[in-house]
Design an enzyme around this catalytic site. Structure first.
Site, mmCIF file in Angstrom:
data_model
loop_
_atom_site.group_PDB
_atom_site.id
_atom_site.type_symbol
_atom_site.label_atom_id
_atom_site.label_comp_id
_atom_site.label_asym_id
_atom_site.label_seq_id
_atom_site.Cartn_x
_atom_site.Cartn_y
_atom_site.Cartn_z
ATOM 1 N N ASP A 107 -1.185 -0.472 6.159
ATOM 2 C CA ASP A 107 -1.319 0.151 7.480
ATOM 3 C C ASP A 107 -2.733 0.104 8.026
ATOM 4 O OD1 ASP A 107 -2.594 3.252 7.074
ATOM 5 O OD2 ASP A 107 -1.831 2.224 5.311
ATOM 6 N N ASP B 251 -0.235 5.082 0.976
ATOM 7 C CA ASP B 251 -0.520 6.067 2.022
ATOM 8 C C ASP B 251 -0.538 5.415 3.399
ATOM 9 O OD1 ASP B 251 -1.130 8.594 0.483
ATOM 10 O OD2 ASP B 251 -2.529 7.220 -0.481
ATOM 11 N N ASP C 184 0.874 -1.169 0.000
ATOM 12 C CA ASP C 184 0.000 0.000 0.000
ATOM 13 C C ASP C 184 0.919 1.229 0.000
ATOM 14 O OD1 ASP C 184 -2.354 1.671 0.546
ATOM 15 O OD2 ASP C 184 -1.527 1.813 2.572
#
Length: 227
Positions: A173, A16, A14
């Site tokens: 995250d 961001d 991922d």
């Protein structure tokens, strides 16, 4: 990039909150977009949804507020978020160890790719800050039918690498990353750098949880990645 299966699984990242410290800029951008439409919602409620596709995120925000948005409001919110995030983008920085981690993987011959719920336009500046080379596959929201928590982004990233999704590790995250990894059939690894807790990521199905890319780099052997 030379792919060497003996080096271990492929890593699908991922963007961001995983490689760049941009989650709170996204939160501020969504809050500002809501305020511009005369709507008020606490920032912590917005944060809980960051990582989903924009369409699902707007639906979730509407549910949090106990209302429905018209098609015009949805379009205005998405456009407002994109505008404010572009203004905040210069403040986004790579997370600790992110550049070194990606460079290390390339030097080891470990295949990796980036898969983000953001668009190509919003992702491009951050990819440049990370020094992502043109040879590395990058899959964005505008290239797949559905974004996270659907598995499409990670499935497409593995396909572009020529690696089976079952021999891939998704690093993200948010619980939405981990859920998408499970649905894709990949192993999920969580990072705390986006604001979700260790318990939340583990309950969602993360095999391991590390603080940030720097910590992940120190523990690559736990994922079966060899020097």
């Amino acid at each position: 990039m030379t792919l060497d299966a003996s080096k271990g699984p492929a890593l699908l990242f991922d963007l961001d909150g995983t490689l760049v410290d941009s989650v709170y800029q996204h939160v501020i951008a969504w809050r500002t977009a809501l305020e511009d439409e005369g709507l008020d919602l606490s920032t912590w409620r917005i944060h809980r949804r960051v990582g989903m596709s924009n369409g699902l995120l707007v639906n979730a925000l509407a549910r949090e507020m106990g209302r429905e948005f018209s098609a015009e409001q949805v379009a205005a919110l998405q456009a407002g978020h994109a505008r404010v995030f572009r203004e905040l983008a210069p403040h986004v920085r790579p997370l600790p160890g992110a550049v070194e981690l990606l460079r290390d993987l390339s030097q080891r011959g470990v295949p990796w790719a980036v898969a983000t719920s953001g668009t190509r336009a919003t992702a491009a500046p951050n990819l440049a800050k990370l020094g992502v080379p043109p040879s590395v596959p990058v899959v964005t929201r505008d290239e797949v039918p559905f974004a996270k928590p659907d598995p499409d982004l990670f499935l497409a990233a593995a396909q572009r690498l020529g690696i089976a999704i079952t021999n891939s590790v998704v690093v993200g995250d948010s619980i939405w990353d981990v859920l998408a990894a499970r649905r894709a059939g990949a192993l999920g690894v969580g990072l705390l750098s986006g604001g979700y807790s260790r318990q939340e990521l583990e309950v969602a199905g993360a095999f391991r949880v590390y603080h940030d890319p720097a910590a992940l780099r120190l523990h690559l052997d736990e994922l079966g990645i060899r020097r």
